[in-house]
Design an enzyme around this catalytic site. Sequence first.
Site, PDB file in Angstrom:
ATOM      1  N   GLY A   1     -17.086   5.945 -40.456  1.00 40.48           N
ATOM      2  CA  GLY A   1     -17.464   6.820 -41.573  1.00 40.48           C
ATOM      3  C   GLY A   1     -17.232   6.167 -42.917  1.00 40.48           C
ATOM      4  O   GLY A   1     -16.761   6.816 -43.867  1.00 40.48           O
ATOM      5  N   GLY A  51     -17.756   7.638 -46.426  1.00 42.18           N
ATOM      6  CA  GLY A  51     -17.054   8.867 -46.809  1.00 42.18           C
ATOM      7  C   GLY A  51     -16.181   8.696 -48.048  1.00 42.18           C
ATOM      8  O   GLY A  51     -15.837   7.571 -48.454  1.00 42.18           O
ATOM      9  N   TYR A  65     -10.431  24.318 -37.135  1.00 45.11           N
ATOM     10  CA  TYR A  65     -10.400  24.264 -35.670  1.00 45.11           C
ATOM     11  C   TYR A  65     -10.851  22.883 -35.177  1.00 45.11           C
ATOM     12  O   TYR A  65     -10.247  22.298 -34.278  1.00 45.11           O
ATOM     13  CB  TYR A  65     -11.312  25.366 -35.127  1.00 45.11           C
ATOM     14  CG  TYR A  65     -11.253  25.544 -33.636  1.00 45.11           C
ATOM     15  CD1 TYR A  65     -10.052  25.786 -32.982  1.00 45.11           C
ATOM     16  CD2 TYR A  65     -12.420  25.483 -32.874  1.00 45.11           C
ATOM     17  CE1 TYR A  65     -10.007  25.950 -31.604  1.00 45.11           C
ATOM     18  CE2 TYR A  65     -12.380  25.654 -31.499  1.00 45.11           C
ATOM     19  CZ  TYR A  65     -11.167  25.880 -30.869  1.00 45.11           C
ATOM     20  OH  TYR A  65     -11.124  26.043 -29.516  1.00 45.11           O
ATOM     21  N   LYS A  90     -10.571  20.094 -36.665  1.00 47.32           N
ATOM     22  CA  LYS A  90      -9.554  19.074 -36.943  1.00 47.32           C
ATOM     23  C   LYS A  90      -8.369  19.183 -35.979  1.00 47.32           C
ATOM     24  O   LYS A  90      -7.853  18.171 -35.511  1.00 47.32           O
ATOM     25  CB  LYS A  90      -9.065  19.185 -38.394  1.00 47.32           C
ATOM     26  CG  LYS A  90     -10.116  18.866 -39.433  1.00 47.32           C
ATOM     27  CD  LYS A  90     -10.795  17.519 -39.237  1.00 47.32           C
ATOM     28  CE  LYS A  90      -9.931  16.330 -39.551  1.00 47.32           C
ATOM     29  NZ  LYS A  90     -10.653  15.043 -39.354  1.00 47.32           N
ATOM     30  N   SER A 112     -14.051  18.715 -50.964  1.00 48.95           N
ATOM     31  CA  SER A 112     -12.825  19.057 -51.703  1.00 48.95           C
ATOM     32  C   SER A 112     -13.033  18.924 -53.218  1.00 48.95           C
ATOM     33  O   SER A 112     -12.563  19.774 -53.980  1.00 48.95           O
ATOM     34  CB  SER A 112     -11.648  18.210 -51.216  1.00 48.95           C
ATOM     35  OG  SER A 112     -12.024  16.862 -51.091  1.00 48.95           O
TER      36      SER A 112
END
Length: 343
Positions: A7, A10, A155, A157, A197
């Site tokens: 990833g 990211g 959930y 994670k 975030s």
Amino acid sequence: MRTLISGATGFIASHTVEKLLAEGHEVVGTVRDPSDAEKTEFLRKLPGAAERLTLVAANLNDPRAFADYTGDADYVIHAASPYVLTVKDAQRDLVDPAVNGTLSMLRACATSKRIKRVVVTSSVAAITDEPDTSQILDEADWNDRSTLSRNPYYYSKVCAERAAWKFAEDANPGWDLVVINPFTVIGPSKSVSLNTSNQVIADLLNGKYPAIMDLTLGLVDVRDVAEAHVQALASDRAKGRYICAHDLRTVRQIAGLLKSSGFDNARLPSLGLDTRLGSALIHLAAWLQPSGVRTYLHSHLGRVPRFDNSKIREHLGVTFRDLDRSIVETAEDLVRWGHVPER
Ligand code: NAP
């Protein structure tokens, strides 16, 4: 040293790639499509990338996604996982890629005799989904409340992290597993992509918060999270899980800080609903929101998380940067990338 990181495009992973390159690692980054110049060009421009960064293709839904890349790695960071609060099908869109992607990475790593350590990016979401003010969270805590319909990202994670520990225990591979559990990560982004975030700060500045709600966020700067990942790779003391969180800020404090930092012409919320009555009203209004947002509000309104971050400071030597500075730098960066209008 050759490090494989999943990833790589990211928010957290791209800062980590930058740090790994700066420390002289050869880096192999997995992305969904290495030929997608729009999404990958910023990585190829990082200092050292031309000489030491290779981008390869991997999708978390492919059981053999990482099989060809672990053979010559010394270290592995598994950071890829879908990070969205609202999805159509929580099993298909969140849990399956999070769990299956983690397991396909760990299975591929287990065939290697060369890998020394695998660091998995989990989350405080695997520690709790409903902070309890009376309890100080530490690495022994596990989120046992989330389900497919209640905080489904959380959930995904907790399922992925549990699967990782179970795999490491059952397979007893030649490497050890270390897990980083960040709280809400903010900070400047390496790419135009707006992380879920940082979206909180963008939404505050863009007038998407109708009022100041009684929400208290555990925050950490993305550059500190990246540093924690790099330290976790080679540190002799690294063992187990690490809460990666700096400090708390209420929505009122964040809005006030932004206002006093020159963002006062933005559409920051001013109506104070951070009272018992206000929370009761928002609790009701949340029923009109998509389930990911609704269950987040229902499980977080009025609750103040408390946590112990001493393990990551002591074992990995992480020193957290000034959080108010991070919040302001996040806002400035959101303007720079065009997510928030100029002041
Ligand atoms: P991000 O910017 O959304 O990065 C997520 C990465 O996962 C992206 O590179 C994305 O690739 C990749 N990905 C998602 N689904 C995929 C799939 N099916 N196949 C291949 N790759 C896929 O989010 P982030 O904040 O950096 O998150 C990185 C890790 O940190 C995640 O494990 C997340 O759960 C965890 N975390 C984040 C926070 C936070 O506040 N940001 C807090 C705690 C933990 P594309 O670019 O192609 O979409």
